[in-house]
Scaffold this motif. Structure first.
Motif: not given
Length: 562
Positions: A19-29
């Motif tokens: 759960i995060d509002n930054q797309g980059l975080v989702h991609d990395v995780v």
């Protein structure tokens, strides 16, 4: 024989929610998790989406950013997910944040997540931390399950076995912490004291010191406990936990003024906790601090915004506390608070569905404001139509109705509601200690005193101008009972009693009241003119008043420092 415990979920079947509002975080995780064999990774970019996903399936891991979206932060979302049972003791929770301020860290520590990752994240750090957490999840499954079901003795059995597993060495501090919690839950305080003392030989973690302090306080070993808590209040990593511990200790000892002071300090260090602000609010009321009462409920409303705690009822409580404060103030300042309450009420009333849902509560608030504006006939018309039944309404609704009846002199209805309120709070540990005490206090004051602080001060002024000193004293004595921290009332009471003393000796009751007033004024911060008047009155009345307590000499527990 040990209970059969279900096996943990395999890696291939694990479900992870990010759960995060930054797309980059989702991609990395997601990329890092896929690399270690976790395939079921779901993304949510805001709180609403996260809740919808949790309604559809249960997740084993939840990675939650503190700043989720503009309408809800991670603190509130975590609370909501726990409230809805989407997160429980078997869920591994990881907080994500780029911010590391002390206030934020305190708030996150309070939530007790399994891990806290500081952004920006790297694939290598994600993989290493997740692999470690997976290892923990599998190996500590039995112990954590026993903790969850309250089987503390069995939990300790598994914990002691895990301490022999050197592959868990990084996690041994948390296992040892769980053992200490088990001992405290089992109320084996002497053993827990010895346990924490032994740990302190090799560990300096905050929880070890707090555990020892709790063990000592539970055994009333005050001399050593005082030295310990005074040191812990100087440490940034233990200050917050120590204030919380002291507040609960003083509540249990029914030393509510001291508990209030500790709770205020704890709330400053971790202001987002709604439940703590509720306790602060209750303690403020019990200690007759109407300014503190309003401040606490305003903080509740502020930090509850867009959380599961957010509601029109909370906004009504802000208005109610504003009115409570206005009842104790003079005409000019009181009128400003009444107008503020009026504006807030109009704003709430315009919200869709509020009038239908909370019409009765709003009418009671209107009656209280009309009473404060000396429009008692209109206020009485509203309250005559109001029922004294308390069923189906919150304690705050019923308290407000009780106050409205009291302020209008409708004594029978007021006392009837008070009696019903006493049974309404049964079953809540904190309420049984603090709110029950508050209701006892209200019962005495509302039964014996039929006017508000503001009305009593006005009546005393009229009597004093007409040289009716005894009635003026009676009014001021009652006003000080309701508002025992009001310095101006205390000074006025001393002034009236000094004039009575010039004609005849004061009786025992008058001497006791004036001594209490003088003692309060001696322990409060006064202006130079107020202090001068106080000293003159004490001297001319021949009072013997104790000097202000030396807090350093007494220590934080009120026990003489060794």
């Amino acid at each position: 024989m040990l209970e059969k415990i279900p096996a943990p979920t395999s890696k291939e079947d694990l479900r992870v929610l990010v759960i995060d509002n930054q797309g980059l975080v989702h991609d990395v995780v997601a990329s890092a998790l896929h690399a270690i064999g976790i395939k079921h990774v779901v993304s949510a970019f805001n709180a609403f989406h996260a809740i919808r996903l949790c309604e559809e399936k249960r997740f084993d891991f939840v990675l939650l950013a503190f700043n989720v979206s503009h309408d809800k932060d991670g603190f509130h979302l975590f609370e909501e997910l726990k409230h809805l049972n989407h997160i429980n003791d078997t869920t591994t929770v990881i907080f994500l944040s780029a911010e590391t301020s002390p206030e934020l860290v305190n708030c996150i520590v309070e939530l007790q997540p399994d891990d806290f990752w500081v952004k920006p994240l790297t694939p290598s750090s994600i993989e290493s931390r997740l692999n470690y957490l997976l290892q923990i999840r599998y190996k500590l499954h039995k112990m954590l399950h026993c903790m969850k079901v309250g089987d503390y003795s069995t939990a300790m059995y598994y914990a002691e076995r895990q301490l022999k597993d050197m592959s868990l060495s990084d996690y041994h501090p948390r296992i040892r912490r769980l053992i200490g919690e088990c001992l405290l839950q089992l109320r084996d305080y002497e053993t827990s004291e010895n346990y924490y003392r032994e740990l302190l030989q090799t560990m300096d973690h905050a929880w070890v010191h707090i555990g020892l302090a709790r063990s000592l306080l539970r055994q009333d070993e005050l001399e050593e406990a005082q030295l310990l808590v005074e040191d812990l209040l100087l440490r940034p990593d233990t200050r917050f936990l120590t204030y919380d511990l002291l507040a609960q200790y003083f509540i249990e000892k029914e030393q509510f003024e001291l508990a209030y002071e500790q709770m205020k300090q704890a709330s400053k260090l971790a202001p987002r906790n709604i439940e703590r602000n509720k306790r602060l609010w209750d303690l403020a009321r019990l200690n007759h601090d109407k300014v503190g009462q309003l401040s606490a409920v305003q903080n509740m409303a502020k930090f509850a915004k867009n959380s599961i705690h957010d509601s029109p009822e909370l906004s009504l409580n802000v208005i109610r506390s504003t009115i409570d404060l206005a009842t104790s103030l003079g005409a000019g300042e009181g009128d400003r608070y009444i107008q503020r309450a009026q504006n807030d009420l109009e704003e709430i009333s315009q919200q869709k569905g509020v009038q239908t849902q909370l019409g009765d509560q709003i009418d009671v608030i209107k009656a209280r404001m009309l009473c404060l504006r000396n429009q008692k006939k209109s206020a009485e018309e509203i309250m005559n139509a109001s029922s004294v039944h308390t069923t189906g309404q919150s304690m705050e609704d019923n308290l407000d109705k009780m106050k409205a009846f009291h302020e209008l002199g409708m004594r029978e209805q007021c006392i009837s509601i008070l009696e019903k309120l006493k049974t309404q709070i049964e079953g809540d540990t904190f309420s049984s200690q603090v709110v029950d005490e508050y209701l006892k206090q209200e019962s005495i004051e509302r039964t014996e005193i039929q006017f508000t602080t503001k009305e009593l001060k006005n009546m005393a002024t009229v009597h004093y101008k007409e040289n009716r000193l005894q009635p003026a004293y009676n009014n001021l004595r009652q006003a000080l009972t309701i508002s025992p921290k009001d310095k101006q009332i205390a000074l006025s009471l001393m002034k009236v009693l000094l004039q009575l003393h010039s004609t005849q000796p004061l009786n025992d009751e008058q001497l006791e009241v004036v001594t209490l007033a003088a003692r309060m004024l001696t322990n409060e911060k006064l202006s130079s003119s107020q202090a001068e008047k106080r000293d003159q009155y004490i001297d001319k009345l021949g009072l013997e008043v104790e000097a202000p307590q030396d807090k350093e000499a007494l220590g934080v527990l009120g026990h003489p420092t060794p």
